[in-house]
Scaffold this motif. Structure first.
Motif, PDB file in Angstrom:
ATOM      1  N   PHE A   1     -43.811   5.139  12.662  1.00  0.00           N
ATOM      2  CA  PHE A   1     -42.842   4.894  11.594  1.00  0.00           C
ATOM      3  C   PHE A   1     -41.447   4.842  12.195  1.00  0.00           C
ATOM      4  O   PHE A   1     -41.252   5.188  13.358  1.00  0.00           O
ATOM      5  CB  PHE A   1     -42.939   5.974  10.504  1.00  0.00           C
ATOM      6  N   TRP A   2     -40.509   4.398  11.409  1.00  0.00           N
ATOM      7  CA  TRP A   2     -39.135   4.266  11.900  1.00  0.00           C
ATOM      8  C   TRP A   2     -38.296   5.391  11.334  1.00  0.00           C
ATOM      9  O   TRP A   2     -38.444   5.769  10.172  1.00  0.00           O
ATOM     10  CB  TRP A   2     -38.562   2.895  11.512  1.00  0.00           C
ATOM     11  N   MET A   3     -37.431   5.903  12.173  1.00  0.00           N
ATOM     12  CA  MET A   3     -36.589   7.000  11.721  1.00  0.00           C
ATOM     13  C   MET A   3     -35.127   6.712  12.034  1.00  0.00           C
ATOM     14  O   MET A   3     -34.821   6.104  13.052  1.00  0.00           O
ATOM     15  CB  MET A   3     -37.025   8.311  12.374  1.00  0.00           C
ATOM     16  N   ILE A   4     -34.275   7.153  11.124  1.00  0.00           N
ATOM     17  CA  ILE A   4     -32.835   7.044  11.323  1.00  0.00           C
ATOM     18  C   ILE A   4     -32.322   8.456  11.504  1.00  0.00           C
ATOM     19  O   ILE A   4     -32.557   9.312  10.656  1.00  0.00           O
ATOM     20  CB  ILE A   4     -32.167   6.408  10.092  1.00  0.00           C
ATOM     21  N   GLU A   5     -31.662   8.702  12.621  1.00  0.00           N
ATOM     22  CA  GLU A   5     -31.215  10.065  12.899  1.00  0.00           C
ATOM     23  C   GLU A   5     -29.724  10.126  13.257  1.00  0.00           C
ATOM     24  O   GLU A   5     -29.351   9.888  14.404  1.00  0.00           O
ATOM     25  CB  GLU A   5     -32.053  10.673  14.037  1.00  0.00           C
ATOM     26  N   PRO A   6     -28.876  10.444  12.280  1.00  0.00           N
ATOM     27  CA  PRO A   6     -27.481  10.697  12.624  1.00  0.00           C
ATOM     28  C   PRO A   6     -27.344  12.083  13.252  1.00  0.00           C
ATOM     29  O   PRO A   6     -28.116  12.989  12.930  1.00  0.00           O
ATOM     30  CB  PRO A   6     -26.763  10.642  11.268  1.00  0.00           C
ATOM     31  N   GLU A   7     -26.409  12.213  14.146  1.00  0.00           N
ATOM     32  CA  GLU A   7     -26.126  13.507  14.780  1.00  0.00           C
ATOM     33  C   GLU A   7     -24.610  13.603  14.920  1.00  0.00           C
ATOM     34  O   GLU A   7     -23.991  12.661  15.410  1.00  0.00           O
ATOM     35  CB  GLU A   7     -26.818  13.569  16.151  1.00  0.00           C
ATOM     36  N   VAL A   8     -24.042  14.704  14.442  1.00  0.00           N
ATOM     37  CA  VAL A   8     -22.590  14.766  14.357  1.00  0.00           C
ATOM     38  C   VAL A   8     -22.041  16.066  14.919  1.00  0.00           C
ATOM     39  O   VAL A   8     -22.454  17.162  14.515  1.00  0.00           O
ATOM     40  CB  VAL A   8     -22.117  14.617  12.883  1.00  0.00           C
ATOM     41  N   ALA A   9     -21.102  15.944  15.854  1.00  0.00           N
ATOM     42  CA  ALA A   9     -20.426  17.116  16.404  1.00  0.00           C
ATOM     43  C   ALA A   9     -19.500  17.696  15.338  1.00  0.00           C
ATOM     44  O   ALA A   9     -18.928  16.954  14.530  1.00  0.00           O
ATOM     45  CB  ALA A   9     -19.617  16.715  17.630  1.00  0.00           C
ATOM     46  N   PHE A  10     -19.348  18.997  15.348  1.00  0.00           N
ATOM     47  CA  PHE A  10     -18.442  19.733  14.435  1.00  0.00           C
ATOM     48  C   PHE A  10     -18.886  19.662  12.968  1.00  0.00           C
ATOM     49  O   PHE A  10     -18.074  19.813  12.068  1.00  0.00           O
ATOM     50  CB  PHE A  10     -16.977  19.257  14.585  1.00  0.00           C
ATOM     51  N   PHE A  11     -20.167  19.390  12.752  1.00  0.00           N
ATOM     52  CA  PHE A  11     -20.732  19.380  11.402  1.00  0.00           C
ATOM     53  C   PHE A  11     -21.565  20.644  11.215  1.00  0.00           C
ATOM     54  O   PHE A  11     -22.400  20.944  12.082  1.00  0.00           O
ATOM     55  CB  PHE A  11     -21.680  18.177  11.251  1.00  0.00           C
ATOM     56  N   ASP A  12     -21.382  21.334  10.090  1.00  0.00           N
ATOM     57  CA  ASP A  12     -22.308  22.416   9.781  1.00  0.00           C
ATOM     58  C   ASP A  12     -23.339  21.907   8.780  1.00  0.00           C
ATOM     59  O   ASP A  12     -23.335  20.725   8.411  1.00  0.00           O
ATOM     60  CB  ASP A  12     -21.561  23.680   9.284  1.00  0.00           C
ATOM     61  N   ILE A  13     -24.213  22.789   8.334  1.00  0.00           N
ATOM     62  CA  ILE A  13     -25.316  22.363   7.471  1.00  0.00           C
ATOM     63  C   ILE A  13     -24.803  21.761   6.153  1.00  0.00           C
ATOM     64  O   ILE A  13     -25.419  20.850   5.600  1.00  0.00           O
ATOM     65  CB  ILE A  13     -26.297  23.548   7.227  1.00  0.00           C
ATOM     66  N   HIS A  14     -23.654  22.243   5.684  1.00  0.00           N
ATOM     67  CA  HIS A  14     -23.130  21.727   4.406  1.00  0.00           C
ATOM     68  C   HIS A  14     -22.559  20.316   4.571  1.00  0.00           C
ATOM     69  O   HIS A  14     -22.765  19.451   3.727  1.00  0.00           O
ATOM     70  CB  HIS A  14     -22.093  22.696   3.832  1.00  0.00           C
ATOM     71  N   ASP A  15     -21.864  20.104   5.698  1.00  0.00           N
ATOM     72  CA  ASP A  15     -21.399  18.732   5.995  1.00  0.00           C
ATOM     73  C   ASP A  15     -22.606  17.793   6.109  1.00  0.00           C
ATOM     74  O   ASP A  15     -22.571  16.645   5.672  1.00  0.00           O
ATOM     75  CB  ASP A  15     -20.655  18.699   7.342  1.00  0.00           C
ATOM     76  N   ASN A  16     -23.658  18.323   6.702  1.00  0.00           N
ATOM     77  CA  ASN A  16     -24.881  17.545   6.916  1.00  0.00           C
ATOM     78  C   ASN A  16     -25.489  17.124   5.572  1.00  0.00           C
ATOM     79  O   ASN A  16     -25.920  15.986   5.395  1.00  0.00           O
ATOM     80  CB  ASN A  16     -25.866  18.443   7.691  1.00  0.00           C
ATOM     81  N   MET A  17     -25.506  18.049   4.614  1.00  0.00           N
ATOM     82  CA  MET A  17     -26.062  17.743   3.289  1.00  0.00           C
ATOM     83  C   MET A  17     -25.184  16.714   2.565  1.00  0.00           C
ATOM     84  O   MET A  17     -25.688  15.823   1.886  1.00  0.00           O
ATOM     85  CB  MET A  17     -26.190  19.022   2.453  1.00  0.00           C
ATOM     86  N   ASP A  18     -23.861  16.844   2.738  1.00  0.00           N
ATOM     87  CA  ASP A  18     -22.949  15.862   2.120  1.00  0.00           C
ATOM     88  C   ASP A  18     -23.232  14.470   2.670  1.00  0.00           C
ATOM     89  O   ASP A  18     -23.309  13.488   1.924  1.00  0.00           O
ATOM     90  CB  ASP A  18     -21.482  16.217   2.419  1.00  0.00           C
TER      91      ASP A  18
END
Ligand code: 4AD
Ligand code: MG
Length: 480
Positions: free
Chosen positions: A240-257
């Protein structure tokens, strides 16, 4: 070969001009009206045939899904629906399609049957709509990230590590499987394999994505991933295909946003640009539901559901709250859940669907799962009770689909990461580079994986994930 695409004709529709269209016959009524589709859009164009001007034997070959070229004048359409039609001067048969032998017929065919005819199924209304939308979702993924300053990173498909630590990998080898080279103590000697080590197909690009995020700040991957799990569900594929963003200086709440904003953008892109396809798919579901009991029908039509999702905030709860809600639920009290609901046990699809479809009736993000059931790289939350340790993990749950996104804040503390790797019995040397990221210039960072097919499944309303990827790969099936 010069031709005009049907999408362009319907968009501009200049009566009086002469055009050539090429495509596949969807229907030929009364020896007079050909409904022709060339895949450029949902709609067909009507080609009007004056049968007295054509050879009878020739017209007999204009069968369902035969490929033809038709040249003639565009005129304003007499019938309802379409603005223009083509009065045929010349028709050429590009590819015959003998109905006596052809696998498809102009009637309802089951999805299972069509899956076996994957080389033809894309020509049907349903599958051509699904695959146009699949394309458009992929385009929207790149558009979203590009417009928001993310860099697209290509992570490797062949790797030496197990990113999820779940051991569900396909091995990649050029060794003679019947007679592999052995070490002195009889084990297979992977040093003699192509890459000089044991390798597998990637289960996720995340670990390499983290490398890039700790340099470029905001990145995403979008590529094929492989899982050798024998799950015969309508939501699992082996490829299957997956899209994976990864972000420096992000916490779990930024991630959910980010997760919420991103999936809403994808859905909006399809609502804005592919309405005829969506309307067809919406109607298709309504037709299929006619014979179902009320409680088995969707509470909302497809398009209404998509609008509802983009217009409402996703519910956010912790895993601990989810367990409490489930334990207070009717199906739990009546003993109707198949799997146990207990703090420490993973949520099963039946539990996720209850939360989303019954309790909240909207997408739900569950976070802070028990540490013991989650991957080694997830950040341990501070200040939990002994025995109730959690990690900053999050799953986005959608109606009908369940989990569309899984993600987390990453464990950036070197000693904690080593501890988790040991606890899970993962060989440290496989991940030496990943561990070094925590020693040299590390920082808090987060990311997630969106299952591309699950997202396409949600947007198209298709019941089985094998029907939103052109050539599905699942346990026991790799045809085409
Ligand atoms: O939850 P998963 O396993 O998470 C990861 O792989 C992380 N490394 C992602 C990250 O944090 N960068 O998988 C992510 C998503 C799931 O939520 C699901 O939508 C999809 O991938 N998925 C599958 N889709 C189809 N078939 C399968 N067998 C899938 N397994 C996971
Ligand atoms: Mg997951």
């Amino acid at each position: 070969m010069r031709r005009t695409e049907i999408a362009a004709i319907l968009k501009e529709s200049r009566p009086g001009t002469e055009v050539t269209v090429m495509g596949w016959v969807r229907a030929f009524r009364s020896n007079r009206f050909i409904a022709l589709n060339d895949g450029s859009c949902f709609d067909t164009i009507q080609v009007v045939v004056d049968f007295e001007r054509f050879d009878e034997e020739f017209l007999k070959k204009i069968n369902f899904h035969a490929c033809i070229s038709a040249t003639g004048k565009l005129v304003e359409s007499q019938g309802a629906g379409q603005s223009v039609e083509i009065v045929a001067d010349k028709i050429e048969l590009l590819g015959e399609c003998n109905p006596e032998e052809y696998a498809l017929q102009p009637k309802r065919m089951t999805m299972e049957y069509l899956r076996e005819k994957a080389h033809f199924r894309i020509r049907t209304n349903t599958f051509s709509s699904v695959f146009r939308i699949r394309h458009a979702v992929a385009f929207a993924v790149h558009k979203y990230f590009n417009d928001n300053g993310y860099y697209y990173i290509h992570t490797p498909i062949v790797t030496g590590s197990d990113a999820e630590g779940a051991g569900e990998m396909f091995r990649v080898t050029t060794l003679d499987v019947g007679n592999p080279p052995r070490t002195e103590n009889g084990a297979i000697n992977w040093k003699e394999d192509f890459f000089g080590k044991s390798t597998n197909l990637t289960v996720s690009g995340q670990l390499q994505g983290e490398i890039a995020a700790l340099a470029l700040g905001k990145i995403y991957t979008f590529g094929p991933t492989f899982r050798a799990e024998k799950s015969f569900t309508p939501r699992h594929l082996a490829e299957f295909w997956m899209i994976e963003p990864e972000v420096a200086f992000f916490d779990i709440h930024d991630n959910m946003d980010l997760a919420g904003d991103f999936v809403k953008f994808l859905i909006n892109h399809i609502l804005d640009n592919y309405l005829p396809d969506l309307e067809f798919l919406d109607d298709r579901i309504k037709q299929a539901e006619k014979n179902m009991k009320q409680e088995e029908r969707r509470p909302m039509g497809l398009i209404d559901m998509l609008r509802f999702v983009v217009e409402n905030d996703f519910e956010r709860i912790t895993y601990t709250e989810a367990i409490r809600i489930l334990q207070n639920s009717k199906p739990y009290k009546k003993g109707n859940f198949q799997f146990p609901v207990e703090w420490g046990k993973d949520l099963q699809s039946e539990h996720e669907r209850y939360l989303v479809e019954k309790h909240f009736q909207k997408p739900v993000i569950v976070r802070d799962y028990p540490k013991a059931i989650k991957a080694f790289y997830m950040r341990e939350n501070d200040g939990t009770e002994p025995g109730k340790e959690t990690v900053a993990a999050m799953d986005v749950l959608f109606p009908y689909i369940g989990e569309v996104i899984g993600g987390s804040q990453r464990e950036e503390r070197h000693s904690k990461l080593i501890e988790r790797i040991h606890e899970q019995g993962i060989p440290e040397e496989d991940l030496w580079w990943y561990i070094e990221l925590r020693k040299f210039g590390g920082c808090p960072h987060s990311g997630f994986g969106l299952g591309f097919e699950r997202m396409v499944q949600f947007i198209t309303g298709m019941g089985n994930i094998r029907d939103v990827i052109p050539f599905p790969r699942a346990a026991g099936s790799a045809e085409f």
